[in-house]
Design a protein around this motif. Structure first.
Motif, short mmCIF file in Angstrom:
data_model
loop_
_atom_site.label_atom_id
_atom_site.label_comp_id
_atom_site.label_asym_id
_atom_site.label_seq_id
_atom_site.Cartn_x
_atom_site.Cartn_y
_atom_site.Cartn_z
N ALA A 22 0.75 -1.37 0.11
CA ALA A 22 0.04 0.11 0.18
C ALA A 22 1.12 1.22 0.03
N SER A 23 1.85 1.17 0.77
CA SER A 23 2.96 2.30 0.64
C SER A 23 3.39 2.60 -0.41
N ALA B 286 1.60 11.26 -3.25
CA ALA B 286 0.42 10.31 -3.37
C ALA B 286 -0.99 11.10 -3.72
N HIS B 287 -0.86 12.41 -3.32
CA HIS B 287 -2.00 13.06 -3.81
C HIS B 287 -1.96 13.70 -5.19
N SER C 282 -0.86 5.36 4.63
CA SER C 282 0.23 4.55 3.93
C SER C 282 1.56 5.25 3.86
N THR C 283 1.69 6.56 3.98
CA THR C 283 2.77 7.48 3.76
C THR C 283 3.35 7.83 5.10
N SER D 245 0.89 3.59 -3.17
CA SER D 245 0.69 5.30 -3.10
C SER D 245 1.53 6.33 -3.52
N VAL E 41 -6.31 2.96 -2.46
CA VAL E 41 -5.31 3.64 -2.84
C VAL E 41 -5.27 4.21 -4.27
N GLY F 207 -7.81 6.92 -4.71
CA GLY F 207 -7.48 8.04 -4.20
C GLY F 207 -8.14 8.24 -2.64
N HIS G 223 -2.67 10.16 -7.31
CA HIS G 223 -3.97 9.65 -7.26
C HIS G 223 -5.03 10.51 -7.07
N LEU H 39 -4.43 7.01 2.00
CA LEU H 39 -3.05 7.48 1.47
C LEU H 39 -2.21 7.99 2.73
N GLN H 40 -3.01 8.72 3.72
CA GLN H 40 -2.34 9.21 4.60
C GLN H 40 -1.75 8.05 5.62
#
Length: 694
Positions: free
Chosen positions: A206-207, A333-334, A323-324, A210, A312, A315, A337, A320-321
């Motif tokens: 997932a990371s 990521a923003h 995974s980072t 992302s 992911v 989006g 996605h 996302l938050q």
């Protein structure tokens, strides 16, 4: 010897050999040299690879062998800093030359881009086992992306993906990052048969997904236990879901001109086409999310993990938050996605600020620097860059920033009264030049940067050159070469004069004359010529053979000796000796008499008479000179010396007899027995032949 420590101290690993005065060095390494070398005991000092110094001692014994002591010098101007200083110089000098030759303002960014790539290639070279990637290179490339490369503005989000893939591992050294999580689980994979049972497996994917590391995600998915041959029959639905997610990831549209060979995803370079493809692809992801086959997936870890990957891809901000790990990863990521079309500077600044508020990390200065680059806030960028990095970075990065536009150019090139009339760009270069000038291994690089400073550069360059030691001939020659390149004739003359005077004070007359000639110091050369003449006439040279030493000095003086009336006889005497030697060489080569031989004979007679008639040839050398003329007087083929010329020679000989009678000097007594009689006979015979011929 002063400045060289004993080998015994080095062998004991004494830690006091810092390259710039520091007191840290590793223990010396000793290498033995096999015997059989026929050489007296000698000591050599030389640089080895990188920052290593070698002292080699060969003993004075055929079978004794020898030793090579290798010392690794301490910190300061270490090998890496010297390499960076030397290797970055050509790219900087080339860019400055292109600026001076003129350029099209619309195309200047292309020249700066080539310059930036050249510097990046320098930063990419490892030294002494160090990794290629570094924070310096990461910041440099990010500035290139946002300030220089205008061809990448339409696919800027994807450029950030590539940048993070390269430098995520150096952004944080002691905190978790996507790179550290992926690398950590990769080390565990070889020990796990069914990685899907481990939550870290899905978290790592997932990371990676992302931040757009699709190849890593696909490689991990292919290691899912359902792909094992002994599991396919029992886990067909589960394997089908894994394969479906894998295919969607492989078909993910990417707004970029191309992808590296073998990379997953579909590169689309036209925005309308990308928009259509992305909508179609997202509908397929949504369709898979709502598929009825999820109910048939019996492995809870796979079910939750695959759905997390789908969130992911869709989006989901919360996923996302989670995974980072820091705001740069969240920002990428923003862009990837959620808002792949974001090209507006204000929008990027706003998103970066929000991400930093959610996922900040420890180094506040580095965070502010990265945020300033993304936001194009040049003033903060310069302030933080000078705090995080050294003078090298500040001197070289200005050209990248100026490529952004006129606003940045005026900020960096406008003269400021608060800086004493200097611009920021010139100040950065002057500071770096001072750093280079402070070390003997790098001072010769400073002129390139000083020449690029229009206000104070040449003045500081003159001061730098004048400070070089006048006792070191090589340094002085290097300084003269720099003066020639930058047309500093006055400085060149002053350096040559200083080195010449220093050489004369230490008894090196030949070197002193050479340097004074380079300085065109006619007054000192004339004084030196007087000193040479006084030395000759005072009795140090008591024969013509001893004049050879002074001839060498006068050869160095060149035209200066000829201009000086007192020393002009040395040049004439050299011409006379050369003519006699040519006659002897020609007689050995040719058995018969030739016109060339007669011409050489007449030239020798002319030089002889010029010497005796000049009034400057010391009388104590007359007898030796007349004895050398016997060969010309006894010329067998014809009469070379005329009646009047012979009378001149007789008058000189008579004056020597009169001087003996007056007890002034007895030069005749220094002649070998019978030499004077032979001379008188040769003169009388030639006079008779000349009278008969006339």
């Amino acid at each position: 010897m002063p400045g060289i420590r004993r080998l015994e101290e080095l062998e004991n690993g004494e830690r006091n050999a810092g390259g710039d005065g520091s007191s840290s060095s590793s223990a010396a390494v000793i290498y033995s040299v096999p015997g059989g070398l026929r050489d007296p005991g000698r000591l050599w000092v030389s640089w080895s690879n990188g920052n290593q110094l070698q002292l080699s001692y060969i003993e004075n014994a055929v079978a004794g062998g020898g030793r090579v002591t290798e010392i690794h010098l301490g910190e300061g101007w270490d090998a890496e800093r010297r390499r960076l200083a030397y290797d970055s110089l050509p790219a900087f000098a080339l860019l400055q030359n292109q600026r001076q030759l003129g350029y099209n303002p619309g195309d200047w960014w292309e020249h700066v881009l080539e310059y930036s790539k050249s510097i990046r290639s320098v930063l990419d070279q490892p030294t002494q086992g160090k990794e290629k990637t570094s924070m310096l290179k990461a910041v440099w490339e990010l500035i290139e992306v946002f300030y220089v490369d205008r061809s990448a503005t339409w696919w800027l989000p994807e450029r950030l993906v590539d940048w993070l893939a390269e430098y995520d591992k150096v952004l944080l050294s002691d905190e978790d990052t996507v790179h550290s999580k992926v690398a950590s689980f990769q080390r565990k994979l070889s020990e796990i048969q069914f990685p899907e049972d481990d939550v870290a497996y899905w978290d790592a994917m997932a990371s990676a997904l992302s931040v757009g590391w699709l190849d890593v995600v696909i490689a991990f998915l292919r290691m899912h236990g359902s792909y094992r041959l002994d599991q396919l029959d029992d886990r067909q639905t589960e394997n089908g879901l894994v394969e479906a997610v894998t295919l969607l990831i492989m078909q993910m549209p990417r707004l970029r001109p191309r992808l590296p060979d073998g990379s997953p995803g579909v590169a689309i370079g036209f925005k309308p086409d990308f928009s259509k493809a992305r909508e179609k692809w997202r509908s397929q992801v949504s369709k898979l999310e709502n598929s009825v086959f999820w109910a048939e997936c019996n492995h809870r870890g796979t079910l939750l993990g695959l759905k997390k990957l789908i969130q992911v891809l869709l989006g989901n901000v919360d996923v996302l938050q989670l995974s980072t790990f820091h705001w740069m990863e969240l920002l990428v990521a923003h862009f990837l996605h959620l808002i792949p079309f974001s090209l507006v500077l204000d929008g990027m600044r706003s998103i970066a600020s929000k991400c930093k508020g959610l996922k900040s990390f420890g180094d506040e200065d580095l965070q502010e620097l990265l945020s300033a680059i993304i936001s194009n806030d040049t003033e903060i960028l310069l302030a933080k860059c000078s705090k995080v990095f050294n003078a090298w970075m500040m001197a070289h990065v200005d050209d990248l920033l100026i490529a952004k536009g006129e606003d940045v150019r005026s900020l960096l090139e406008e003269d400021r009264q608060t800086l004493g009339g200097l611009s920021l760009k010139e100040l950065h270069r002057l500071v770096y030049s001072q750093v280079l000038s402070s070390h003997s291994l790098t001072w010769q690089l400073a002129p390139v940067y000083l020449a690029a400073c229009p206000n104070r550069g040449l003045g500081m360059l003159e001061a730098l050159l004048m400070k070089q030691s006048c006792s070191n001939q090589k340094l002085a020659l290097k300084a003269l070469e720099i003066c020639r390149l930058y047309e500093l004739d006055t400085v060149s003359t002053a350096i040559a004069r200083a080195v010449g005077v220093h050489s004369l004070k230490h008894g090196k007359k030949g070197q002193g004359i050479m340097w004074l000639q380079l300085a065109r110091d006619e007054q000192r050369l004339s004084t030196l010529a007087d000193q040479i003449l006084n030395t000759i006439t005072s009795g140090e040279a008591d024969s013509l053979d001893n004049l050879e030493h002074f001839e060498g000095l006068c050869d160095i003086l060149g035209s200066g000796a000829t201009k000086h009336q007192g020393l002009s006889f040395l040049a004439r005497y050299k011409s006379f000796k050369a003519a006699l030697q040519n006659i002897r060489d020609l007689r050995r080569r040719e058995a018969s008499y030739t016109e060339n031989l007669a011409a050489l004979g007449r030239a020798a007679v002319t030089s002889l008479l010029q010497l005796l008639k000049s009034g400057t040839f010391p009388r104590k050398f007359w007898l030796s000179l007349l004895q050398e003329s016997v060969e010309l007087l006894e010329w067998p083929e014809q009469v070379l010396v005329s009646e009047s010329e012979t009378n001149t020679l007789l008058c000189c000989l008579q004056e020597l007899f009169l001087a003996r009678d007056r007890l002034e000097d007895d030069i005749l007594s220094t002649a070998e027995p019978g030499a004077v009689d032979r001379l008188r006979l040769a003169l009388a015979s030639n006079l008779c032949r000349a009278i008969l011929q006339s």
